[in-house]
Design a protein around this motif. Structure first.
Motif, short mmCIF file in Angstrom:
data_model
loop_
_atom_site.label_atom_id
_atom_site.label_comp_id
_atom_site.label_asym_id
_atom_site.label_seq_id
_atom_site.Cartn_x
_atom_site.Cartn_y
_atom_site.Cartn_z
N ALA A 52 0.80 -1.22 0.00
CA ALA A 52 0.00 0.00 0.00
C ALA A 52 0.84 1.28 0.00
O ALA A 52 0.51 2.23 -0.73
N PRO A 53 1.91 1.38 0.80
CA PRO A 53 2.68 2.63 0.79
C PRO A 53 3.23 2.99 -0.59
O PRO A 53 3.13 4.14 -1.02
N CYS A 54 3.81 2.02 -1.28
CA CYS A 54 4.32 2.30 -2.63
C CYS A 54 3.19 2.64 -3.59
O CYS A 54 3.32 3.51 -4.44
N SER A 55 2.07 1.94 -3.43
CA SER A 55 0.93 2.17 -4.32
C SER A 55 0.33 3.55 -4.14
O SER A 55 -0.16 4.15 -5.11
N ALA A 56 0.36 4.07 -2.92
CA ALA A 56 -0.30 5.34 -2.64
C ALA A 56 0.21 6.46 -3.55
O ALA A 56 -0.59 7.16 -4.19
N THR A 165 4.40 -0.74 -9.34
CA THR A 165 4.73 0.30 -8.37
C THR A 165 6.17 0.20 -7.87
O THR A 165 6.64 1.08 -7.16
N LEU A 166 6.87 -0.86 -8.23
CA LEU A 166 8.17 -1.15 -7.63
C LEU A 166 9.20 -0.03 -7.83
O LEU A 166 10.09 0.16 -7.00
N SER A 167 9.09 0.72 -8.91
CA SER A 167 10.13 1.71 -9.21
C SER A 167 10.08 2.92 -8.27
O SER A 167 10.98 3.76 -8.31
N VAL A 168 9.07 3.02 -7.41
CA VAL A 168 9.04 4.14 -6.46
C VAL A 168 10.11 3.98 -5.38
O VAL A 168 10.54 4.96 -4.78
N SER A 169 10.57 2.77 -5.16
CA SER A 169 11.57 2.52 -4.13
C SER A 169 12.95 2.94 -4.60
O SER A 169 13.36 2.58 -5.71
N LYS A 197 10.07 6.92 -8.53
CA LYS A 197 10.87 7.57 -7.49
C LYS A 197 11.23 9.00 -7.88
O LYS A 197 11.62 9.80 -7.02
N LYS A 198 11.10 9.33 -9.16
CA LYS A 198 11.37 10.69 -9.61
C LYS A 198 10.34 11.66 -9.00
O LYS A 198 9.27 11.27 -8.57
N ARG A 199 10.73 12.94 -8.96
CA ARG A 199 9.86 13.99 -8.40
C ARG A 199 9.47 13.68 -6.95
O ARG A 199 8.32 13.86 -6.55
N ASN A 200 10.45 13.17 -6.20
CA ASN A 200 10.27 12.88 -4.77
C ASN A 200 9.17 11.86 -4.53
O ASN A 200 8.46 11.92 -3.52
N GLY A 201 9.05 10.89 -5.43
CA GLY A 201 8.00 9.89 -5.29
C GLY A 201 8.09 9.09 -4.00
O GLY A 201 7.07 8.85 -3.34
N TYR A 202 9.31 8.70 -3.64
CA TYR A 202 9.45 7.91 -2.41
C TYR A 202 9.08 8.73 -1.18
O TYR A 202 8.38 8.25 -0.28
N GLY A 203 9.54 9.98 -1.14
CA GLY A 203 9.17 10.85 -0.03
C GLY A 203 7.68 11.05 0.07
O GLY A 203 7.09 11.06 1.17
N GLU A 204 7.02 11.20 -1.07
CA GLU A 204 5.57 11.36 -1.08
C GLU A 204 4.86 10.09 -0.63
O GLU A 204 3.81 10.15 0.02
N SER A 205 5.44 8.93 -0.95
CA SER A 205 4.83 7.68 -0.51
C SER A 205 4.84 7.58 1.01
O SER A 205 3.89 7.08 1.62
N ILE A 206 5.91 8.06 1.63
CA ILE A 206 5.98 8.08 3.10
C ILE A 206 4.96 9.06 3.67
O ILE A 206 4.25 8.74 4.64
#
Length: 237
Positions: A52-56, A165-169, A197-206
């Motif tokens: 779910a976190p990555c998907s969000a 969704t894996l590429s957000v990590s 993960k581009k455009r702060n994707g990982y940070g946004e997922s958190i």
């Protein structure tokens, strides 16, 4: 490691080196696809979802453009209780989206499809690679397994596109993921290029996980990644 496994790992590494040298920006390719999306007749997208976190965050990028179905196909999550917990969180996120409580509104209701867990399939492809580090040959085989499952389900159920969704990590190789996805597409089923993960994707997922109270796991999913995560934690304590 077997000769076949070494060849698979070497081929993947060689492909990644070639693509990196070409400097392909998968985020730009993603934006080109969304820019030409027909919002009146949205394409059906099957989006492989690891959790779910990555998907969000990924959903904020695809919901305005596609008729999205999340696909939970993760034989690598070998502990059934953990597998069920992550599935429950995806169901929770799907409910949040469809109750119009999400940061981004969908153009069609979000759907969730599930492939029943079969951990033995994962153990079979990981055999001989158990001690490989995260991001190594074992992960390559895992990506191939899950994305092939996603492509097969998409093909059988009339989807236009499939992605993950894996590429957000920041720990996942976006070049490798996109090359595997590209190899699985066909004339009637296209791969959705992305580097979430581009455009702060990982940070946004958190941030979104905290906002919606989503469970965030501390390891990828398999027994081997859990062991390595614990060893890393002990080393840093």
């Amino acid at each position: 490691m077997s000769k076949a496994c070494r060849q698979t790992a070497n081929t993947a590494a060689h492909t990644c080196q070639k693509i990196i040298g070409m400097n392909i920006n998968y985020d730009v390719l993603f934006k080109k696809n969304t820019d030409k999306a027909d919002l009146n007749f949205p394409q059906k997208l099957l989006l492989h979802a690891c959790c779910a976190p990555c998907s969000a965050y990924c959903l904020t990028q695809v919901l305005p453009y596609y008729d999205v179905t999340l696909y939970y196909a993760n034989d690598n999550i070998t502990d059934r209780a953990e597998w069920e917990k992550r599935l429950g969180e995806l169901a929770k996120l799907t409910d949040i989206v469809n109750k119009v409580e999400f940061a981004t509104q969908p153009i069609t209701p979000l759907k969730l499809a599930v492939r029943p867990i079969d951990a033995q399939r994962y153990y079979s492809i990981a055999k001989g690679l158990e001690t490989q580090p995260e991001g190594g040959a074992r992960c390559t085989e895992c990506f191939k397994l899950r994305l092939a499952d996603t492509a097969r389900y998409a093909q059988d159920n009339g989807f236009d596109l499939f992605g993950t969704t894996l590429s957000v990590s920041p720990y996942k190789n976006s070049v490798l993921l996109n090359e595997i996805g590209k190899s699985l597409q066909s004339d009637c089923l296209k791969w959705l290029y992305a580097d979430f993960k581009k455009r702060n994707g990982y940070g946004e997922s958190i941030r979104l996980s905290n906002l919606y109270g989503l469970y965030r796991q501390h390891y990828c999913g398999c027994d081997f990644s859990l062991i390595q995560a614990r060893q890393h934690a002990e080393t840093n304590n």
